[in-house]
Design a protein around this motif. Structure first.
Motif, PDB file in Angstrom:
ATOM      1  N   HIS A  79       0.830  -1.201   0.000  1.00 36.98           N
ATOM      2  CA  HIS A  79       0.000   0.000   0.000  1.00 36.98           C
ATOM      3  C   HIS A  79       0.870   1.260   0.000  1.00 36.98           C
ATOM      4  O   HIS A  79       0.789   2.066  -0.914  1.00 36.98           O
ATOM      5  CB  HIS A  79      -0.958   0.007   1.196  1.00 36.98           C
ATOM      6  N   ALA A  80       1.704   1.435   1.014  1.00 40.03           N
ATOM      7  CA  ALA A  80       2.529   2.642   1.083  1.00 40.03           C
ATOM      8  C   ALA A  80       3.899   2.375   1.704  1.00 40.03           C
ATOM      9  O   ALA A  80       4.559   3.299   2.164  1.00 40.03           O
ATOM     10  CB  ALA A  80       1.810   3.749   1.843  1.00 40.03           C
ATOM     11  N   GLY A  81       4.320   1.126   1.725  1.00 37.09           N
ATOM     12  CA  GLY A  81       5.719   0.827   2.029  1.00 37.09           C
ATOM     13  C   GLY A  81       6.090   0.657   3.479  1.00 37.09           C
ATOM     14  O   GLY A  81       7.279   0.564   3.795  1.00 37.09           O
ATOM     15  N   ALA A  82       5.143   0.600   4.382  1.00 34.21           N
ATOM     16  CA  ALA A  82       5.488   0.387   5.793  1.00 34.21           C
ATOM     17  C   ALA A  82       6.131  -0.993   5.968  1.00 34.21           C
ATOM     18  O   ALA A  82       5.941  -1.892   5.140  1.00 34.21           O
ATOM     19  CB  ALA A  82       4.250   0.489   6.668  1.00 34.21           C
ATOM     20  N   ASN A  83       6.868  -1.126   7.060  1.00 36.27           N
ATOM     21  CA  ASN A  83       7.532  -2.400   7.338  1.00 36.27           C
ATOM     22  C   ASN A  83       6.562  -3.323   8.094  1.00 36.27           C
ATOM     23  O   ASN A  83       6.238  -3.076   9.256  1.00 36.27           O
ATOM     24  CB  ASN A  83       8.788  -2.155   8.171  1.00 36.27           C
ATOM     25  N   LEU A  84       6.136  -4.386   7.419  1.00 38.19           N
ATOM     26  CA  LEU A  84       5.160  -5.288   8.025  1.00 38.19           C
ATOM     27  C   LEU A  84       5.711  -6.024   9.236  1.00 38.19           C
ATOM     28  O   LEU A  84       4.934  -6.536  10.055  1.00 38.19           O
ATOM     29  CB  LEU A  84       4.665  -6.290   6.979  1.00 38.19           C
ATOM     30  N   CYS A  85       7.029  -6.088   9.373  1.00 34.72           N
ATOM     31  CA  CYS A  85       7.618  -6.754  10.542  1.00 34.72           C
ATOM     32  C   CYS A  85       7.265  -6.015  11.833  1.00 34.72           C
ATOM     33  O   CYS A  85       7.367  -6.579  12.916  1.00 34.72           O
ATOM     34  CB  CYS A  85       9.125  -6.867  10.395  1.00 34.72           C
TER      35      CYS A  85
END
Ligand code: FES
Length: 103
Positions: free
Chosen positions: A47-53
């Motif tokens: 979606h906008a590049g956040a870190n899913l970790c």
């Protein structure tokens, strides 16, 4: 170059029942220890590049920490807005105590 199985981390180094961030060959990967085994995706939210970790993981789904988009960590499928595009998943196997991806 042909793809091959590549070791990215030892199973013993994974966060048990959680998501572990792994840097591999300029990739930032999210390694999920799910109820159905280990799965690996690109760690960047589509979606906008956040870190899913840094997101919330319940053993099946990963919730993005930025806008709460939801993905199935086993298939990469986007399950809740604002996420609409699936995660990039890597073919994954456990071999001799290591997590490997086809890369
Ligand atoms: Fe992940 Fe927006 S950056 S839902």
């Amino acid at each position: 170059m042909n793809k091959q199985w590549q070791t990215i981390i030892a199973v013993s180094e994974l966060e048990s029942k959680d998501v572990t961030q792994v840097e591999y060959s300029k990739l930032t990967l999210a390694v999920y220890d799910t109820v159905d085994g280990v799965f690996v995706s690109n760690a960047r939210c589509p979606h906008a590049g956040a870190n899913l970790c840094d997101g919330y993981f319940d053993g099946k789904n990963i919730e993005c920490p930025l806008h709460q988009g939801l993905f199935d960590a086993r298939t990469g499928v986007a399950k809740a807005a604002p996420a609409t595009r699936s995660l990039k998943m890597y073919e994954t196997r456990i071999h001799d105590g290591d997590v490997q991806i086809m890369f």
